[in-house]
Design a protein around this motif. Structure first.
Motif, PDB file in Angstrom:
ATOM      1  N   UNK A  86      -6.376  -5.520 -18.903  1.00  0.00           N
ATOM      2  CA  UNK A  86      -5.537  -4.919 -19.812  1.00  0.00           C
ATOM      3  C   UNK A  86      -4.427  -4.114 -19.158  1.00  0.00           C
ATOM      4  N   UNK A  87      -3.116  -4.180 -19.452  1.00  0.00           N
ATOM      5  CA  UNK A  87      -2.207  -3.335 -18.768  1.00  0.00           C
ATOM      6  C   UNK A  87      -2.195  -1.935 -19.573  1.00  0.00           C
ATOM      7  N   UNK A  88      -2.050  -0.806 -18.792  1.00  0.00           N
ATOM      8  CA  UNK A  88      -1.816   0.528 -19.457  1.00  0.00           C
ATOM      9  C   UNK A  88      -0.379   0.463 -20.200  1.00  0.00           C
ATOM     10  N   UNK A  89      -0.538   1.148 -21.500  1.00  0.00           N
ATOM     11  CA  UNK A  89       0.610   1.041 -22.118  1.00  0.00           C
ATOM     12  C   UNK A  89       0.840   2.502 -22.141  1.00  0.00           C
TER      13      UNK A  89
ATOM     14  N   UNK B 100       1.127  14.990 -32.979  1.00  0.00           N
ATOM     15  CA  UNK B 100      -0.095  14.741 -32.120  1.00  0.00           C
ATOM     16  C   UNK B 100      -1.017  15.958 -31.937  1.00  0.00           C
ATOM     17  N   UNK B 101      -0.508  17.070 -32.720  1.00  0.00           N
ATOM     18  CA  UNK B 101      -1.302  18.278 -32.634  1.00  0.00           C
ATOM     19  C   UNK B 101      -2.468  18.368 -33.557  1.00  0.00           C
ATOM     20  N   UNK B 102      -2.329  17.386 -34.509  1.00  0.00           N
ATOM     21  CA  UNK B 102      -3.521  17.422 -35.603  1.00  0.00           C
ATOM     22  C   UNK B 102      -3.574  16.319 -36.437  1.00  0.00           C
TER      23      UNK B 102
ATOM     24  N   UNK C 177      -5.158   9.542 -32.956  1.00  0.00           N
ATOM     25  CA  UNK C 177      -4.370   8.451 -32.281  1.00  0.00           C
ATOM     26  C   UNK C 177      -4.159   8.882 -30.680  1.00  0.00           C
ATOM     27  N   UNK C 178      -3.909  10.071 -30.405  1.00  0.00           N
ATOM     28  CA  UNK C 178      -3.593  10.793 -29.089  1.00  0.00           C
ATOM     29  C   UNK C 178      -4.934  10.445 -28.340  1.00  0.00           C
ATOM     30  N   UNK C 179      -6.028  11.068 -28.892  1.00  0.00           N
ATOM     31  CA  UNK C 179      -7.313  10.863 -28.186  1.00  0.00           C
ATOM     32  C   UNK C 179      -7.591   9.529 -28.015  1.00  0.00           C
ATOM     33  N   UNK C 180      -7.522   8.691 -28.820  1.00  0.00           N
ATOM     34  CA  UNK C 180      -8.053   7.004 -28.900  1.00  0.00           C
ATOM     35  C   UNK C 180      -7.138   6.350 -27.660  1.00  0.00           C
ATOM     36  N   UNK C 181      -5.944   6.628 -27.716  1.00  0.00           N
ATOM     37  CA  UNK C 181      -5.220   6.006 -26.589  1.00  0.00           C
ATOM     38  C   UNK C 181      -5.305   6.635 -25.291  1.00  0.00           C
ATOM     39  N   UNK C 182      -5.749   7.685 -25.069  1.00  0.00           N
ATOM     40  CA  UNK C 182      -6.008   8.369 -23.945  1.00  0.00           C
ATOM     41  C   UNK C 182      -7.296   8.027 -23.397  1.00  0.00           C
TER      42      UNK C 182
ATOM     43  N   UNK D  10       2.902  10.289 -24.415  1.00  0.00           N
ATOM     44  CA  UNK D  10       3.743  11.334 -24.617  1.00  0.00           C
ATOM     45  C   UNK D  10       3.551  12.000 -26.036  1.00  0.00           C
ATOM     46  N   UNK D  11       2.844  13.202 -26.139  1.00  0.00           N
ATOM     47  CA  UNK D  11       2.462  13.750 -27.387  1.00  0.00           C
ATOM     48  C   UNK D  11       3.558  14.718 -27.796  1.00  0.00           C
ATOM     49  N   UNK D  12       4.260  14.663 -28.821  1.00  0.00           N
ATOM     50  CA  UNK D  12       5.155  15.640 -29.353  1.00  0.00           C
ATOM     51  C   UNK D  12       4.687  16.304 -30.685  1.00  0.00           C
ATOM     52  N   UNK D  13       4.759  17.568 -30.458  1.00  0.00           N
ATOM     53  CA  UNK D  13       3.818  18.402 -31.565  1.00  0.00           C
ATOM     54  C   UNK D  13       4.659  19.883 -31.701  1.00  0.00           C
TER      55      UNK D  13
END
Length: 65
Positions: A4-7, A14-16, A22-27, A34-37
């Motif tokens: 699997x290639x990194x996405x 992303x702050x709550x 989703x941020x945690x899941x992808x990490x 890129x988390x925007x909050x």
């Protein structure tokens, strides 16, 4: 075995809530996020996480960021 290639993922809010989950899941999958909050204090630094403080509902932030 499939490799699997990194996405590279952009997540707003992303702050709550769902954005943070989703941020945690992808990490955890090993992706780069890129988390925007508006509230970056809710995000803890981790490998693969790039944090931007901005309010995407304000057009001025689009240009500055």
């Amino acid at each position: 075995m499939q490799i699997r290639r990194m996405q590279q993922v952009i997540i707003t809010g992303a702050g709550r809530g769902i954005g943070k989950a989703l941020c945690d899941w992808f990490l955890n999958r090993g992706d780069s996020v890129l988390a925007i909050s508006r509230n970056v204090s809710a995000l803890r630094p981790r490998q693969g996480l790039h944090i931007v403080q901005a309010d995407v509902t304000q057009e001025q932030n689009w240009v500055e960021t």
